[in-house]
Design an enzyme around this catalytic site. Sequence first.
Site, PDB file in Angstrom:
ATOM      1  N   THR B  35       0.636  -1.290   0.010  1.00  0.00           N
ATOM      2  CA  THR B  35       0.036   0.099   0.108  1.00  0.00           C
ATOM      3  C   THR B  35       1.162   1.157  -0.017  1.00  0.00           C
ATOM      4  OG1 THR B  35       0.041   0.208   2.288  1.00  0.00           O
ATOM      5  CG2 THR B  35      -1.929  -1.145   1.421  1.00  0.00           C
ATOM      6  N   ASP B  36       0.106   2.245  -0.362  1.00  0.00           N
ATOM      7  CA  ASP B  36       0.878   3.644  -0.194  1.00  0.00           C
ATOM      8  C   ASP B  36       0.114   4.638   0.539  1.00  0.00           C
ATOM      9  OD1 ASP B  36      -1.072   4.892  -1.893  1.00  0.00           O
ATOM     10  OD2 ASP B  36       0.182   4.398  -3.508  1.00  0.00           O
ATOM     11  N   GLN B  37       0.742   5.876   0.744  1.00  0.00           N
ATOM     12  CA  GLN B  37      -0.006   6.816   1.690  1.00  0.00           C
ATOM     13  C   GLN B  37      -1.512   7.178   1.164  1.00  0.00           C
ATOM     14  OE1 GLN B  37       2.753   9.872   2.419  1.00  0.00           O
ATOM     15  NE2 GLN B  37       1.577  11.145   1.202  1.00  0.00           N
ATOM     16  N   MET B  38      -1.748   6.952   0.067  1.00  0.00           N
ATOM     17  CA  MET B  38      -3.116   7.195  -0.654  1.00  0.00           C
ATOM     18  C   MET B  38      -4.155   6.085  -0.036  1.00  0.00           C
ATOM     19  SD  MET B  38      -3.990   8.213  -4.709  1.00  0.00           S
ATOM     20  CE  MET B  38      -2.425   8.104  -5.134  1.00  0.00           C
TER      21      MET B  38
END
Lengths: 161, 161, 161, 161
Positions: B35-38
Amino acid sequence: MNRLFTARFFIDRVFADNSFMPPSVTTIRVRYAETDQMGVAYHSNFLIWCEVGRVELLRQLGFEYSQMEIEHAVHLPVAEANCRYRAPARYDDVVTIETRVAALRSTVIKFAYRLFTTRPDAAEPVLLAEAETVHVSVDRAMNKCPIPEHYLSAIRGTMDD
Amino acid sequence: MNRLFTARFFIDRVFADNSFMPPSVTTIRVRYAETDQMGVAYHSNFLIWCEVGRVELLRQLGFEYSQMEIEHAVHLPVAEANCRYRAPARYDDVVTIETRVAALRSTVIKFAYRLFTTRPDAAEPVLLAEAETVHVSVDRAMNKCPIPEHYLSAIRGTMDD
Amino acid sequence: MNRLFTARFFIDRVFADNSFMPPSVTTIRVRYAETDQMGVAYHSNFLIWCEVGRVELLRQLGFEYSQMEIEHAVHLPVAEANCRYRAPARYDDVVTIETRVAALRSTVIKFAYRLFTTRPDAAEPVLLAEAETVHVSVDRAMNKCPIPEHYLSAIRGTMDD
Amino acid sequence: MNRLFTARFFIDRVFADNSFMPPSVTTIRVRYAETDQMGVAYHSNFLIWCEVGRVELLRQLGFEYSQMEIEHAVHLPVAEANCRYRAPARYDDVVTIETRVAALRSTVIKFAYRLFTTRPDAAEPVLLAEAETVHVSVDRAMNKCPIPEHYLSAIRGTMDD
């Protein structure tokens, strides 16, 4: 199988059409973690390097992508990514990433990239890959929203120059 | 901007043309690391999941890609990768990867992928992405070489079926 | 250099002390993307696999880590990670991850892991690595906060068993 | 739970003992791909950044790790990695990596790292993490072999300085 090569000509056209716009240039160095057992950089890393390129392009326009997310709640998720690999990138290569804005609409931005490296045994820079990514502007809830006007005009300004 | 969508129709055509070939189906679960910070899976991971899909397709044909590399010194580096993202993949989603051989020549193989997930709030599987990767067969020194005949015929057999 | 090996004995002790607690067991398959040019899985991936292990342990206790984050706004960032590598993991290896809760306090949880694979040329499972991670419970603003009681008691229940 | 903190004191001691040796200093910028849905850099990336640090340390000693692998067929796989996370690294942070050789024997080398960033709201650099990695020198077949003498003496020279 001719259709295979459609994307190539499209990318070439983009760079040609926007030849007036100087690309943003940044570099990364290939990490050991990015290599695979073929002894070359694993292909998905090129998309990460493209991200480094477009963040630097935005920074050169005076924008921090992190601030776009925080202040304007604008996110630019990737809607499409295309990459053609021309030569392998190797461990410890310094990779130059040229990034341009190839197309711009109120909710869509397209970046085009060329990735190069120099090698002792090559007189000219070696083209590693060409890529493009299409981004759609969304809000925190992932609904389409327009790119804020001051971003649009700054990017357009560079494109018309 | 019409040309933007050329790739989409091409991929649709591939799946249509090969509708006689049952796709290989495998699943992965989205990792926190992906995952990423979005709050969604970072887009380059889809290319890694496609790799998982095509390795499983080869395995279902009776081949271990690791053995292809060791026994036959045949490598299949990615020459081109295209991915269109339709919906975000989220942490812990179980992602179904459908993989087909979309084109085959003596030194080139193209895979096409559809990635889906199921969600409690969706009646139907959610299409996350469509992708294709083109691979060129090379030897250890990264020179083009034909895909060994018994691989070709096994793959062709499935395509004609 | 004796101090180098302190961590090892500590990890052994943890597994010994909690030998009453059956570990959670899950598997992953080593991806090509996870290999490096040494021909083995790059070492940082082991930490990602440990994450897969502890998420499965929580799931077996009836918790979804994604729900812990959403419903209770409890996050468990890693405060410390230690890993000792005993044998290389190779492409396409099926890796078994054994995970245990090794220590538990109101704001701290420690997991211990053993990673194994089986190989045709080895009679016994091959120990690839031993690891431990220490997590501190924080809220959305990254301030320390207690792990919700029903998580604590479920985990403790398993440890006392 | 006192034993949890043994590693910390050990790392502190290493840095103290070798305070005569100026650390190698390099920087990386946190990539979007490296963040996770907690909004911070995923913890396994710190091990990758440590790798960047030790490659730069070797480069400053006049060695290219890529050449060590090619010319001398010496590889330095990680036998042990320990990392204590003190503060989250965030997207776009410039992270300074200080790397030292903390111990050296003919077949074993230990590196110690401190990772920092600067933030507008912090007067002093923020310590993000402390880490150490232990590497064993092996040949292509992954058998232990001594680190070539000219590497050893160059590293020792720096340590005695």
